[in-house]
Design a protein around this motif. Structure first.
Motif: not given
Length: 579
Positions: A196, A200, A204
């Motif tokens: 990612v 993010e 995550r």
């Protein structure tokens, strides 16, 4: 200008190097000022041949005011040109002028620009750029799972294979490390769950931690959402940004612990390194701290490209100029044959390098017990070594004209715990006995205690060790009463109040600070105590320095001597008044 016998001895010094060993409240600035006047009025030294170095602009202004007032009020002023006066400067201002007047010989094509706040701007720009790079980089969210228990660890990295080796060899997570040691590397699986963007990654990672926490248990402790970017990601991006070789287990290296805090402190680390320069000019690659070194290289390159100098360069470059240009050095020595330096205990090696090049007639005044700027590069050992030189005349002014005998006696008991210091016969001019008030406090009770202590109308200051505590105190006092100052001990140095309230270890255990030398922390406490004229109140929790001055035994002989001295002085005063 009235002087005591020891002050007079120092003031009457004419030529050759000299050190005046002073105590708090003993009239250091008075002695410097009086000696300048003595050179001019008694020995007919032209004022323009005298250079006095003060620690800051405020001290410069105070000294200038005193000297000009005395010169104007004396008959000497009638026989001299009004535009002739001693040169009184800070060392940095003097160095800047020296470079500006001789910029080509200093290695500049034109008069260099002065950089003051630019280093803060560059630090902010670098931090922003690193976070921008971290936001867009591809980050792997990975899992390390035990085959036997199913327990796992979730993490993030830009380099999965390297991070796998780090974990299997010596994980930075203590729970995972112990499990790998007991079960063996072959009983663990490393798996990349997804990739990612960096922006993010924390969300995550938190998602996967919750996912596996519900199925089994995880080794993770910290919540990744507590910060914008993980320390591991910032570490990797920092190394990439500054082209620092990434080494395995670097996250366990003390140089990289709390990287954000270290980045905030990088300015002071670089400037402290510059204050240690004793030859040539500053070489940023010599900075020991690898984080600060990487920044220093970039900062110095940008400054050179801009044809600029910063605050510390004013001293370093000036000293290098005098060392490499003997004719120029001789010119300045002839121009200022008489050099006086106040607050000598706070100078750095770079400062002393320039000072020692200027004159053989160095008259230095200082108190090594008040050396509290080690974090900035100040080195009180310079004063101690200068004092030990055989060719240096030594004078001592240790009678405290500020504080009561109680305060002086207890402060002396505290500071004599430091072994590496110049011994002094510290004593008080004022024989008044008034107990030091020591009050235990907690964060919940400190407001009530302060409110009670601030009810008196006398001039009062509230002192604390750190800006963090000062912010809290100002919030507290805004709800009750505002005291004549609320400030840190460092900012209070050189000042005095009728009453001083010292607040410690209630709004955080910060005295002594663990990141500073214990002897210097004791000196900071000593400086706080000796700001008080009549009343000292110590409010706080546990601090090792409090019992060091509380346990002092009352010396009856000392008080009798003080009383006898007081009576004798009063008799002399009455006799003088009758005349």
């Amino acid at each position: 200008m009235r002087l005591d016998r020891n002050q007079e001895k120092a003031v009457n010094h004419v030529t050759g190097p000299a050190i005046v060993i002073a105590g708090p409240g003993s009239g250091k600035t008075t002695v410097v000022t009086a000696r300048i006047l003595n050179l001019i009025q008694t020995h007919n030294i032209p004022p323009s041949q005298i250079l006095a170095i003060a620690f800051n602009r405020k001290a410069v202004e105070e000294m200038e005011t005193r000297i000009l007032r005395e010169l104007v009020s004396s008959q000497f002023a009638e026989n001299t040109e009004t535009d002739k006066k001693p040169e009184i400067r800070t060392l940095h201002a003097f160095g800047k002028d020296l470079i500006t007047e001789n910029y080509e010989r200093a290695g500049f094509n034109q008069i260099p620009e002065i950089w003051t706040g630019q280093i803060d701007e560059i630090i902010a720009q670098e931090r922003t750029q690193i976070e921008r790079e971290a936001a867009n980089v591809s980050v792997a969210i990975y899992k390390i799972e035990s085959k036997s228990t199913g327990k796992c660890y979730i993490g993030q990295t830009t380099h999965p294979e390297r991070r796998r080796r780090e974990h299997f060899d010596h994980s930075s997570n203590d729970r995972l490390r112990q499990a790998i040691r007991s079960e063996g590397k072959t009983h663990f699986i490393f798996e990349v769950l997804e990739r990612v963007p960096g922006r993010e990654a924390n969300h995550r990672e938190a998602h996967w931690i919750d996912f596996y926490k519900n199925q089994t248990s995880v080794f993770n402790r910290a919540d990744p959402l507590r910060v914008q970017y993980s320390n591991q990601l910032i570490l990797e991006m920092f190394c990439q940004h500054f082209d620092i070789p990434y080494k395995e287990h670097l996250d366990r290296d003390p140089d990289f612990e709390n990287l954000r805090d270290r980045f905030n402190e990088v300015k002071e680390t670089v400037m402290r390194a510059k204050r240690q320069v004793t030859a040539g000019v500053f070489d940023p690659t010599t900075v020991n701290d690898r984080v600060a070194q990487a920044f220093a290289v970039k900062y110095e390159t940008l400054k050179t490209e801009a044809n600029a100098i910063d605050f510390e360069d004013m001293v370093i470059r000036a000293a290098n100029l005098l060392e490499t240009c003997p004719d120029l050095r001789q010119t300045y020595r002839a121009k200022y044959p008489y050099l006086l330096v106040d607050e000598f205990q706070d100078i750095s090696p770079a400062d002393f390098r320039l000072i020692s090049l200027l004159s053989e007639n160095l008259f230095a005044v200082g108190d090594d017990d008040q050396a509290i700027y080690g974090f900035r590069g100040g080195d009180s050992e310079i004063m101690q070594e200068f004092t030990d030189r055989r060719d240096v005349a030594k004078y001592e002014i240790t009678r405290n004209y500020r504080s009561t005998s109680t305060i002086v006696e207890h402060a002396r008991a505290l500071i004599e715990r430091n072994t590496q210091r110049i011994s002094k016969d510290l004593r008080a001019y004022n024989p008044t006995q008034q107990d030091i008030k020591i009050v235990a406090a907690t964060p919940e009770t400190v407001e009530t205690l302060l409110r009670r202590e601030l009810m008196s109308a006398q001039e009062t200051a509230v002192l604390a060790r750190t800006n963090y505590e000062i912010d809290h105190l100002q919030e507290i006092l805004a709800r009750c009463v505002t005291p004549v100052e609320v400030t840190t001990i460092h900012k209070a140095k050189g000042r005095e109040w009728e009453k001083v309230i010292l607040v410690h270890n209630t709004l955080g255990r910060r005295f002594p600070r663990r990141d500073n030398d214990l002897a210097e922390e004791r000196r900071v406490f000593y400086v706080a105590m000796t700001r008080a004229k009549m009343e000292l109140v110590v409010i706080g929790g546990t601090c090792p320095f409090v019992p060091e001055f509380v346990k002092v035994r009352k010396n009856i002989g000392y008080y009798l001597r003080q009383f006898a001295y007081w009576r004798a002085r009063m008799r002399l005063k009455k006799a003088s008044d009758r005349k």
